[in-house]
Design a protein around this motif. Structure first.
Motif, PDB file in Angstrom:
ATOM      1  N   PHE A   1     113.540  37.411 135.454  1.00  0.00           N
ATOM      2  CA  PHE A   1     112.983  36.061 135.555  1.00  0.00           C
ATOM      3  C   PHE A   1     112.856  35.435 134.166  1.00  0.00           C
ATOM      4  O   PHE A   1     113.236  34.285 133.960  1.00  0.00           O
ATOM      5  N   ASN A   2     112.361  36.205 133.214  1.00  0.00           N
ATOM      6  CA  ASN A   2     112.240  35.715 131.826  1.00  0.00           C
ATOM      7  C   ASN A   2     113.596  35.384 131.217  1.00  0.00           C
ATOM      8  O   ASN A   2     113.682  34.532 130.331  1.00  0.00           O
ATOM      9  N   GLN A   3     114.641  36.056 131.672  1.00  0.00           N
ATOM     10  CA  GLN A   3     115.990  35.820 131.154  1.00  0.00           C
ATOM     11  C   GLN A   3     116.665  34.616 131.798  1.00  0.00           C
ATOM     12  O   GLN A   3     117.799  34.291 131.479  1.00  0.00           O
ATOM     13  N   GLY A   4     115.973  33.959 132.736  1.00  0.00           N
ATOM     14  CA  GLY A   4     116.517  32.745 133.334  1.00  0.00           C
ATOM     15  C   GLY A   4     117.065  32.894 134.733  1.00  0.00           C
ATOM     16  O   GLY A   4     117.518  31.917 135.333  1.00  0.00           O
ATOM     17  N   TYR A   5     117.038  34.098 135.279  1.00  0.00           N
ATOM     18  CA  TYR A   5     117.459  34.258 136.667  1.00  0.00           C
ATOM     19  C   TYR A   5     116.404  33.624 137.566  1.00  0.00           C
ATOM     20  O   TYR A   5     115.217  33.639 137.247  1.00  0.00           O
ATOM     21  N   ASN A   6     116.841  33.064 138.692  1.00  0.00           N
ATOM     22  CA  ASN A   6     115.846  32.501 139.601  1.00  0.00           C
ATOM     23  C   ASN A   6     115.117  33.638 140.309  1.00  0.00           C
ATOM     24  O   ASN A   6     115.486  34.814 140.202  1.00  0.00           O
ATOM     25  N   CYS A   7     114.061  33.299 141.023  1.00  0.00           N
ATOM     26  CA  CYS A   7     113.207  34.308 141.665  1.00  0.00           C
ATOM     27  C   CYS A   7     113.987  35.169 142.660  1.00  0.00           C
ATOM     28  O   CYS A   7     113.808  36.388 142.695  1.00  0.00           O
ATOM     29  N   ALA A   8     114.860  34.571 143.444  1.00  0.00           N
ATOM     30  CA  ALA A   8     115.646  35.324 144.422  1.00  0.00           C
ATOM     31  C   ALA A   8     116.591  36.286 143.712  1.00  0.00           C
ATOM     32  O   ALA A   8     116.729  37.448 144.108  1.00  0.00           O
ATOM     33  N   GLN A   9     117.247  35.810 142.667  1.00  0.00           N
ATOM     34  CA  GLN A   9     118.148  36.671 141.911  1.00  0.00           C
ATOM     35  C   GLN A   9     117.395  37.843 141.292  1.00  0.00           C
ATOM     36  O   GLN A   9     117.854  38.983 141.340  1.00  0.00           O
ATOM     37  N   ALA A  10     116.239  37.562 140.714  1.00  0.00           N
ATOM     38  CA  ALA A  10     115.472  38.601 140.031  1.00  0.00           C
ATOM     39  C   ALA A  10     115.013  39.691 140.997  1.00  0.00           C
ATOM     40  O   ALA A  10     115.093  40.885 140.682  1.00  0.00           O
ATOM     41  N   VAL A  11     114.527  39.298 142.179  1.00  0.00           N
ATOM     42  CA  VAL A  11     114.055  40.280 143.154  1.00  0.00           C
ATOM     43  C   VAL A  11     115.228  41.086 143.710  1.00  0.00           C
ATOM     44  O   VAL A  11     115.190  42.325 143.743  1.00  0.00           O
ATOM     45  N   ALA A  12     116.275  40.413 144.141  1.00  0.00           N
ATOM     46  CA  ALA A  12     117.417  41.118 144.725  1.00  0.00           C
ATOM     47  C   ALA A  12     118.094  42.014 143.684  1.00  0.00           C
ATOM     48  O   ALA A  12     118.362  43.193 143.949  1.00  0.00           O
ATOM     49  N   LEU A  13     118.342  41.479 142.518  1.00  0.00           N
ATOM     50  CA  LEU A  13     119.032  42.231 141.468  1.00  0.00           C
ATOM     51  C   LEU A  13     118.244  43.464 141.045  1.00  0.00           C
ATOM     52  O   LEU A  13     118.801  44.559 140.937  1.00  0.00           O
ATOM     53  N   SER A  14     116.956  43.325 140.832  1.00  0.00           N
ATOM     54  CA  SER A  14     116.156  44.463 140.367  1.00  0.00           C
ATOM     55  C   SER A  14     116.114  45.584 141.412  1.00  0.00           C
ATOM     56  O   SER A  14     116.235  46.762 141.066  1.00  0.00           O
ATOM     57  N   ASN A  15     115.983  45.236 142.676  1.00  0.00           N
ATOM     58  CA  ASN A  15     115.938  46.254 143.731  1.00  0.00           C
ATOM     59  C   ASN A  15     117.281  46.936 143.932  1.00  0.00           C
ATOM     60  O   ASN A  15     117.357  48.158 143.999  1.00  0.00           O
ATOM     61  N   VAL A  16     118.337  46.153 144.004  1.00  0.00           N
ATOM     62  CA  VAL A  16     119.661  46.730 144.237  1.00  0.00           C
ATOM     63  C   VAL A  16     120.085  47.574 143.038  1.00  0.00           C
ATOM     64  O   VAL A  16     120.595  48.690 143.210  1.00  0.00           O
ATOM     65  N   GLU A  17     119.847  47.076 141.857  1.00  0.00           N
ATOM     66  CA  GLU A  17     120.196  47.833 140.647  1.00  0.00           C
ATOM     67  C   GLU A  17     119.455  49.174 140.617  1.00  0.00           C
ATOM     68  O   GLU A  17     120.033  50.203 140.273  1.00  0.00           O
ATOM     69  N   MET A  18     118.199  49.176 140.989  1.00  0.00           N
ATOM     70  CA  MET A  18     117.383  50.388 140.930  1.00  0.00           C
ATOM     71  C   MET A  18     117.871  51.461 141.900  1.00  0.00           C
ATOM     72  O   MET A  18     117.911  52.630 141.571  1.00  0.00           O
ATOM     73  N   LEU A  19     118.283  51.048 143.103  1.00  0.00           N
ATOM     74  CA  LEU A  19     118.652  52.040 144.118  1.00  0.00           C
ATOM     75  C   LEU A  19     120.148  52.250 144.291  1.00  0.00           C
ATOM     76  O   LEU A  19     120.570  53.309 144.736  1.00  0.00           O
ATOM     77  N   LYS A  20     120.928  51.250 143.961  1.00  0.00           N
ATOM     78  CA  LYS A  20     122.361  51.351 144.209  1.00  0.00           C
ATOM     79  C   LYS A  20     123.175  51.411 142.922  1.00  0.00           C
ATOM     80  O   LYS A  20     124.274  51.951 142.916  1.00  0.00           O
ATOM     81  N   GLY A  21     122.647  50.820 141.872  1.00  0.00           N
ATOM     82  CA  GLY A  21     123.397  50.762 140.628  1.00  0.00           C
ATOM     83  C   GLY A  21     124.454  49.669 140.645  1.00  0.00           C
ATOM     84  O   GLY A  21     124.602  48.931 139.694  1.00  0.00           O
ATOM     85  N   GLN A  22     125.164  49.536 141.723  1.00  0.00           N
ATOM     86  CA  GLN A  22     126.241  48.560 141.866  1.00  0.00           C
ATOM     87  C   GLN A  22     125.649  47.204 142.259  1.00  0.00           C
ATOM     88  O   GLN A  22     125.058  47.082 143.321  1.00  0.00           O
ATOM     89  N   THR A  23     125.809  46.205 141.402  1.00  0.00           N
ATOM     90  CA  THR A  23     125.190  44.901 141.667  1.00  0.00           C
ATOM     91  C   THR A  23     126.206  43.769 141.783  1.00  0.00           C
ATOM     92  O   THR A  23     125.814  42.603 141.769  1.00  0.00           O
ATOM     93  N   ASP A  24     127.469  44.099 141.921  1.00  0.00           N
ATOM     94  CA  ASP A  24     128.494  43.052 142.016  1.00  0.00           C
ATOM     95  C   ASP A  24     128.159  42.046 143.115  1.00  0.00           C
ATOM     96  O   ASP A  24     127.877  42.422 144.247  1.00  0.00           O
ATOM     97  N   GLY A  25     128.164  40.780 142.757  1.00  0.00           N
ATOM     98  CA  GLY A  25     127.983  39.705 143.720  1.00  0.00           C
ATOM     99  C   GLY A  25     126.540  39.320 143.998  1.00  0.00           C
ATOM    100  O   GLY A  25     126.296  38.280 144.607  1.00  0.00           O
ATOM    101  N   ILE A  26     125.570  40.119 143.571  1.00  0.00           N
ATOM    102  CA  ILE A  26     124.168  39.832 143.872  1.00  0.00           C
ATOM    103  C   ILE A  26     123.724  38.528 143.211  1.00  0.00           C
ATOM    104  O   ILE A  26     123.087  37.687 143.845  1.00  0.00           O
ATOM    105  N   ILE A  27     124.045  38.361 141.952  1.00  0.00           N
ATOM    106  CA  ILE A  27     123.631  37.155 141.221  1.00  0.00           C
ATOM    107  C   ILE A  27     124.210  35.915 141.893  1.00  0.00           C
ATOM    108  O   ILE A  27     123.507  34.926 142.098  1.00  0.00           O
ATOM    109  N   GLN A  28     125.474  35.980 142.272  1.00  0.00           N
ATOM    110  CA  GLN A  28     126.116  34.842 142.916  1.00  0.00           C
ATOM    111  C   GLN A  28     125.527  34.598 144.303  1.00  0.00           C
ATOM    112  O   GLN A  28     125.258  33.463 144.680  1.00  0.00           O
ATOM    113  N   LEU A  29     125.316  35.675 145.066  1.00  0.00           N
ATOM    114  CA  LEU A  29     124.781  35.546 146.417  1.00  0.00           C
ATOM    115  C   LEU A  29     123.408  34.876 146.415  1.00  0.00           C
ATOM    116  O   LEU A  29     123.127  34.017 147.240  1.00  0.00           O
ATOM    117  N   ALA A  30     122.560  35.244 145.467  1.00  0.00           N
ATOM    118  CA  ALA A  30     121.188  34.743 145.433  1.00  0.00           C
ATOM    119  C   ALA A  30     121.026  33.434 144.662  1.00  0.00           C
ATOM    120  O   ALA A  30     119.949  32.849 144.657  1.00  0.00           O
TER     121      ALA A  30
END
Length: 149
Positions: free
Chosen positions: A20-49
């Motif tokens: 969020f501090n880096q400028g990602y919107n709230c949806a991107q920050a929540v989705a990205l942080s969770n997926v990155e933590m458990l899956k590692g693979q985050t392709d498309g998350i930023i765009q999707l959210a």
């Protein structure tokens, strides 16, 4: 929940607030942080959210909440999941209920009206808290799924 799981939830909270501090919107920050933590693979998350911040830019359905539902869907669905999935729907409903219990409502514009001049600070806190709630619910669903009945 064990200390290890609580540590993971706190890590995802911190990561979401960092995004969020880096400028990602709230949806991107929540989705990205969770997926990155458990899956590692985050392709498309930023765009999707990208279109889900600020209540889908229409004022309702808080982006942090919708980002959490995206993460729940991605982390609990199988590649062949189609249509209604009871486990995903129940987990998303639990997130919604916990969100409303914590913040009083799920509507972005309503939340932002209550925020005072410190909008970004409060939105950042909502983002971090929602990321942690999402992770807790995903971990609980994964544990339940792996436990024989």
């Amino acid at each position: 929940m064990s200390d290890a799981y609580q540590d993971v939830c706190e890590d995802v909270r911190s990561k979401a607030m960092m995004y969020f501090n880096q400028g990602y919107n709230c949806a991107q920050a929540v989705a990205l942080s969770n997926v990155e933590m458990l899956k590692g693979q985050t392709d498309g998350i930023i765009q999707l959210a990208a279109g889900f911040g600020h209540g889908i830019s229409a004022g309702c359905a808080c982006g942090a909440l919708t980002g959490g539902v995206m993460a729940i869907s991605l982390l609990l669905a199988n590649p062949d999941t189609k249509g209604f999935d009871k486990e995903i729907s129940e987990t998303a409903a639990k997130l919604h209920q916990r969100f409303v219990n914590e913040f009083g409502q799920a509507c972005c514009s309503g939340l932002r009206k209550k925020l005072s001049p410190l909008k970004n600070a409060r939105c950042k806190e909502i983002t971090g808290t929602t990321a942690a709630m999402t992770m807790e619910l995903v971990l609980a669903a994964k544990i339940k799924k792996s436990t024989p009945v």
